[in-house]
Design a protein around this motif. Structure first.
Motif, PDB file in Angstrom:
ATOM      1  N   ASP A   1      26.477 -59.455 -13.369  1.00 46.37           N
ATOM      2  CA  ASP A   1      26.841 -60.407 -12.323  1.00 46.37           C
ATOM      3  C   ASP A   1      25.633 -60.937 -11.559  1.00 46.37           C
ATOM      4  OD1 ASP A   1      29.468 -60.040 -13.004  1.00 46.37           O
ATOM      5  OD2 ASP A   1      29.878 -58.581 -11.410  1.00 46.37           O
ATOM      6  N   GLU A   2      24.475 -60.299 -11.734  1.00 42.34           N
ATOM      7  CA  GLU A   2      23.275 -60.719 -11.016  1.00 42.34           C
ATOM      8  C   GLU A   2      22.486 -61.776 -11.775  1.00 42.34           C
ATOM      9  OE1 GLU A   2      21.929 -59.451  -7.862  1.00 42.34           O
ATOM     10  OE2 GLU A   2      24.095 -59.119  -7.813  1.00 42.34           O
ATOM     11  N   ALA A   3      22.967 -62.235 -12.925  1.00 44.57           N
ATOM     12  CA  ALA A   3      22.196 -63.147 -13.774  1.00 44.57           C
ATOM     13  C   ALA A   3      21.751 -64.394 -13.023  1.00 44.57           C
ATOM     14  CB  ALA A   3      23.001 -63.524 -15.012  1.00 44.57           C
ATOM     15  N   GLY A   4      22.667 -65.016 -12.292  1.00 41.95           N
ATOM     16  CA  GLY A   4      22.320 -66.228 -11.562  1.00 41.95           C
ATOM     17  C   GLY A   4      21.256 -65.978 -10.510  1.00 41.95           C
ATOM     18  N   HIS A   5      21.364 -64.848  -9.801  1.00 37.71           N
ATOM     19  CA  HIS A   5      20.379 -64.511  -8.765  1.00 37.71           C
ATOM     20  C   HIS A   5      19.014 -64.200  -9.381  1.00 37.71           C
ATOM     21  CE1 HIS A   5      23.488 -64.552  -5.741  1.00 37.71           C
ATOM     22  NE2 HIS A   5      24.185 -63.640  -6.397  1.00 37.71           N
ATOM     23  N   GLU A   6      19.017 -63.479 -10.501  1.00 39.89           N
ATOM     24  CA  GLU A   6      17.754 -63.172 -11.168  1.00 39.89           C
ATOM     25  C   GLU A   6      17.086 -64.452 -11.668  1.00 39.89           C
ATOM     26  OE1 GLU A   6      16.086 -60.431 -11.514  1.00 39.89           O
ATOM     27  OE2 GLU A   6      17.459 -58.749 -11.207  1.00 39.89           O
ATOM     28  N   GLY A   7      17.891 -65.341 -12.230  1.00 38.71           N
ATOM     29  CA  GLY A   7      17.342 -66.606 -12.704  1.00 38.71           C
ATOM     30  C   GLY A   7      16.768 -67.429 -11.566  1.00 38.71           C
TER      31      GLY A   7
END
Length: 432
Positions: A140-146
């Protein structure tokens, strides 16, 4: 050039980059050659605008409802530079080499600045085809990591222990407002704002005299986790320009021997001057010579083999924002094959009790934990070292919380550690 003309030039550069699928740096260089009237400050400003647009290409296009070079650039002015619609309109007057005036629709989009309903790959500004891989890596953190990977990176420096300590380097660079890096005990950070130019380190005496080297803190951490000790035999199998070779040599205090090798001799070219500037005296460069086995005498002799493996470089997107849009699925397949080959080669040089340090500047599970799992399946004499043990032995116990949840090793990222994206795993040869 006035600010409006610079903006128009940056839009032009983006258009050529997209049309010809070339690196932004190459297009900028060609643009400068054909526009001699542009001074160095103009070229630097245009480059900053182009790179900022590449950082947030997906989210800017979403905000503007327009993925053209103009749409992406206007969105980047809002999202990266923080300019409001009125300020952007002031740059787009349609005269004196300025971009055309804003349309009513563009102004409305800029005022709304909305990402409502945007999927993770838009929020994180990465290619849609990579979404499954980022979901696998970050959940779920993919967008934040990107999104963290789309921001500007600071300038990190490694203090060369062969020339002095961190206190000395901080004094020498005091005019650049340096601070200590949060994790690496030999790191210094020079923060940059959205409109700050990168310091010209080559003009700094501390750099010219070898006291500091430019190296991201994540790369410094990777070298520290190698636990290189004075008197050991160390092989840097994919040494490239030699950044980690220099770091390992400093840890070894110029005692023992470190061998720098690479399958492409051209990548080794910068290492000779860097070794001399850093006062490294325990390194041998083993450049390829046709079909000759230039590393044959090291078989079964090495205490440590570092494999800074070829990879997609997804962890360096802060520094190479255009690279993420040029990356294609076929490149990932090629890198995976190359990684498996070099890892099998590395095992050949380990002595019993020797360690293999596997490092990538990637956050893709396919290039990281999956490669370690495959290697362990092929090489039963290898055992993974627990991430917490690895971090503690290197004097970096706080990093234990960044142990991978997908397998052995540690994961670093801009969001979690403030570094570039890195994966680091250590394997012990117990027999054979």
């Amino acid at each position: 050039m006035n600010p409006s003309a610079r903006l128009a030039a940056a839009i032009e550069v983006l258009g050529v980059t997209e049309e010809q699928r070339r690196p932004v740096a190459e297009v900028l260089r060609d643009w400068g050659r054909t526009h001699r009237f542009a001074g160095s400050k103009d070229r630097a400003a245009i480059a900053d605008l182009a790179y900022d647009a590449m950082r947030v290409r997906a989210s800017s296009a979403w905000v503007m409802g327009d993925d053209s070079p103009r749409g992406v650039m206007l969105g980047a002015l809002r999202r990266v530079r923080g300019l409001d619609a009125e300020a952007i309109a002031g740059l787009c007057q349609g005269q004196d080499h300025a971009p055309a005036a804003l349309t009513a629709g563009e102004r409305a989009r800029l005022e709304a600045d909305s990402l409502d309903g945007a999927p993770a790959h838009v929020l994180g500004d990465y290619p849609e085809w990579l979404a499954p891989s980022l979901d696998a890596a970050f959940g779920d953190e993919a967008g934040h990591e990107g999104a963290a990977l789309s921001r500007r990176a600071p300038v990190d420096l490694r203090v060369n222990g062969l020339k002095g300590d961190r206190a000395k380097a901080l004094r020498a660079l005091a005019h650049l407002d340096p601070v200590e890096t949060p994790h690496s005990p030999v790191g210094i950070r020079l923060a940059r704002g959205a409109n700050d130019r990168t310091p010209a380190m080559v003009a700094e005496p501390a750099y010219a005299k070898g006291l500091v080297e430019v190296q991201d803190e994540g790369s410094q951490i990777a070298a520290l986790l190698g636990e290189a000790m004075p008197g050991q035999q160390v092989l840097d199998l994919c040494a490239g320009g030699g950044g980690k070779t220099l770091a390992l040599a400093a840890q070894m205090g110029n005692k023992g021997q470190i061998y720098a090798a690479d399958s492409d001799g051209r990548r080794l070219a910068p290492i000779y001057d860097r070794l001399a500037r850093a006062d490294v005296r325990n390194a041998q460069v083993r450049a390829p010579r046709g079909e000759a086995d230039v590393l044959g005498d090291l078989a079964g002799r090495c205490d440590l083999v570092l494999v800074d493996a070829p990879c997609t470089g997804t962890g360096t997107w802060r520094r190479n924002p255009d690279a993420k849009w040029r990356l294609r699925p076929g490149a990932l397949e090629q890198r995976i094959k190359a990684q498996d080959e070099v890892l099998d080669q590395a095992v050949r040089f380990l002595k019993p009790g020797g360690r293999l340090l596997f490092v990538t500047c990637s956050f893709l599970k396919e290039e990281n934990e999956d490669r370690v799992a495959a290697l362990l399946g092929r090489q039963p004499e290898l055992l993974p070292i627990d991430a917490a043990v690895l971090a503690t032995r290197a004097g970096l116990p706080a990093l234990a919380e960044h142990a991978s949840r997908h397998g052995p090793g540690l994961r670093l990222s801009p969001l979690r550690t403030g570094t570039d994206g890195f994966y680091i795993a250590s394997l012990l040869r117990v027999a054979g």
